[in-house]
Design an enzyme around this catalytic site. Structure first.
Site, PDB file in Angstrom:
ATOM      1  N   ASP A  13      59.160  20.446-101.062  1.00  0.00           N
ATOM      2  CA  ASP A  13      59.000  20.606 -99.299  1.00  0.00           C
ATOM      3  C   ASP A  13      59.750  19.036 -98.838  1.00  0.00           C
ATOM      4  OD1 ASP A  13      57.541  22.621 -99.793  1.00  0.00           O
ATOM      5  OD2 ASP A  13      56.166  21.736 -99.500  1.00  0.00           O
ATOM      6  N   ARG A  93      45.422  10.319 -98.892  1.00  0.00           N
ATOM      7  CA  ARG A  93      46.951  10.668 -98.052  1.00  0.00           C
ATOM      8  C   ARG A  93      46.754   9.206 -96.624  1.00  0.00           C
ATOM      9  NH1 ARG A  93      49.593  13.291-101.451  1.00  0.00           N
ATOM     10  NH2 ARG A  93      49.955  14.844-101.329  1.00  0.00           N
ATOM     11  N   ASP A 122      46.743  18.854 -95.906  1.00  0.00           N
ATOM     12  CA  ASP A 122      46.759  17.477 -96.347  1.00  0.00           C
ATOM     13  C   ASP A 122      47.657  17.708 -94.642  1.00  0.00           C
ATOM     14  OD1 ASP A 122      46.823  16.719 -98.448  1.00  0.00           O
ATOM     15  OD2 ASP A 122      48.347  17.540 -99.279  1.00  0.00           O
ATOM     16  N   SER A 174      52.975  23.867-106.968  1.00  0.00           N
ATOM     17  CA  SER A 174      53.187  22.649-106.558  1.00  0.00           C
ATOM     18  C   SER A 174      51.758  21.567-107.216  1.00  0.00           C
ATOM     19  CB  SER A 174      52.234  22.775-104.628  1.00  0.00           C
ATOM     20  OG  SER A 174      52.044  22.236-103.831  1.00  0.00           O
TER      21      SER A 174
END
Length: 399
Positions: A13, A93, A122, A174
């Site tokens: 990504d 995060r 996220d 992923s």
């Protein structure tokens, strides 16, 4: 040209986001890589970002900050999302967002960008954290804007621009990795009826292939913070790394679950958290030995809320800080040693000792003792059961 700072990993990504930002926004793209212990070759990551069109690259080594300021508070809180998930992606995060903001401020950038999809958690975690730290920064989320709708299309986009990516049609998972865990989503895992393929695990051996003899590990805590491993003082990062190796070799820490995402859908993920599983188990055993019943039970109730805050991206909020203050108070007596046995995916207690232990063997023994008069229990039961007795009499009278 205006600048944007991209949270960059070198994965599929974020690799295609660099040219996309340049083509669609005309930005100079600064790639920011947060080293949270994922073990990447950062020279290669830096080179790949520059070849993909980045105007600059910042690599931030924040492993120790991650362990001390995020992971250890998480362990002390007892937070586990939906009873299974040890929050490995969620807790990372806010720190990545903090690095994004600090880099953007240092570079004079007007915006930050991330590679989270419009279906996931996220995007919320990144953006709410950025709002909390610098509400004036613009946030660009390409997955909510571009025409790419699948990982297959993303791989085609990368191929057309000569960008190599780790995802392939044969292994389309992923994955997110840091010092705490490795997550797997996508591919055959999207069907909850499919068992994880045997070659999925990268940190942990399948339990059936773990050694036939148990491994013992001993952890020492001070006020809820792990300080020593098998009698030796170790720095926080090394502690987690060694526990990852021990747990992984014994098949400890695999979680397969369907979870409730914040954005409203269910998703299936497989997580490997070997070291974290050992730490959480050891800490819990010590709390059972040292915390009184009321404090322990109330702490369990706020642990559920704490887990939701972390999962939902609300780390930088007054409530999380207030809960941490409560947790810190509860941890004053959580000092001592815990021994665990690791065996074929299991992590079971093998002894606990504490100078603050509330366990009194003479009081609890089934043998003869001189400190407890069992006749006292009759009065206690009469008073404890009084509301039940009264309710029963009323029901019988009104039949």
């Amino acid at each position: 040209m205006a600048k944007v700072v991209l949270a960059y990993s070198g994965g599929l990504d974020t690799s295609i986001i660099i040219p996309w930002l340049k083509e669609n926004y005309g930005y100079d793209v600064i790639a920011m890589v947060a080293d949270l212990g994922q073990g990447d070759d950062y020279d290669a990551v830096r080179e790949k970002a520059l070849k993909s069109g980045a105007a600059g690259v910042h690599v931030r080594d924040v492993k120790r900050e991650f362990v001390e300021d995020y992971l250890f508070p998480l362990v002390r809180s007892g937070a586990v999302y939906e009873g299974k998930y040890l929050l490995g992606t969620s807790v990372a995060r806010p720190l990545i967002a903090k690095c994004l903001v600090e880099t953007a401020e240092a570079e004079g950038a007007e915006a930050v960008a991330h590679g989270a999809t419009g279906k996931g958690n996220d995007q919320v975690r990144f953006e709410v954290s950025v709002m909390a730290l610098n509400p004036d920064l613009k946030v660009v989320a390409p997955w909510r804007e571009w025409d790419i709708r699948s990982r297959q299309e993303a791989m085609a986009y990368a191929a057309a621009r000569g960008i190599p990516v780790p995802a392939t049609k044969e292994r389309p998972f992923s994955m997110d990795q840091n010092l705490w865990h490795l997550s797997h989503e996508g591919g055959v895992l999207e069907d909850p009826g499919n068992a994880p393929p045997e070659d999925l695990y990268l940190l942990t051996v399948p339990p059936e292939r773990a050694p036939d003899r148990p491994t013992y590990v001993e952890l020492e805590f001070e006020r809820g913070v792990p300080k020593r491993l098998d009698g030796a003082a170790v720095d926080p990062v090394t502690l987690v790394e060694r526990l990852n190796a021990l747990g992984g070799a014994n098949g400890v820490g695999i979680v397969d679950m369907v979870e409730n995402r914040l954005v409203g859908m269910k998703s299936r993920g497989v997580y490997e958290t070997p070291g974290g599983t050992i730490l959480v188990a050891a800490h819990r055993e010590l709390e059972l030995l040292t915390l009184d019943r009321n404090t322990l039970h109330f702490k369990d109730t706020i642990a559920v809320r704490y887990a939701e805050l972390v999962y939902d991206g609300l780390w930088f909020t007054p409530l999380r800080e207030a809960l941490d203050a409560f947790v810190t108070e509860t941890q004053k007596p959580v000092t001592g040693r815990v021994r665990l046995k690791l065996y074929k995916g299991n992590c079971v207690p093998a002894g606990a000792w504490s100078p603050c232990s509330l366990y009194d063997q003479e009081l609890s023994t089934f043998e003869e003792d001189e400190v407890y008069d069992q006749k006292d229990a009759a009065g206690f039961i009469n008073l404890f059961g009084l509301p039940v007795r009264i309710q029963a009499r009323v029901r019988r009278r009104n039949r």
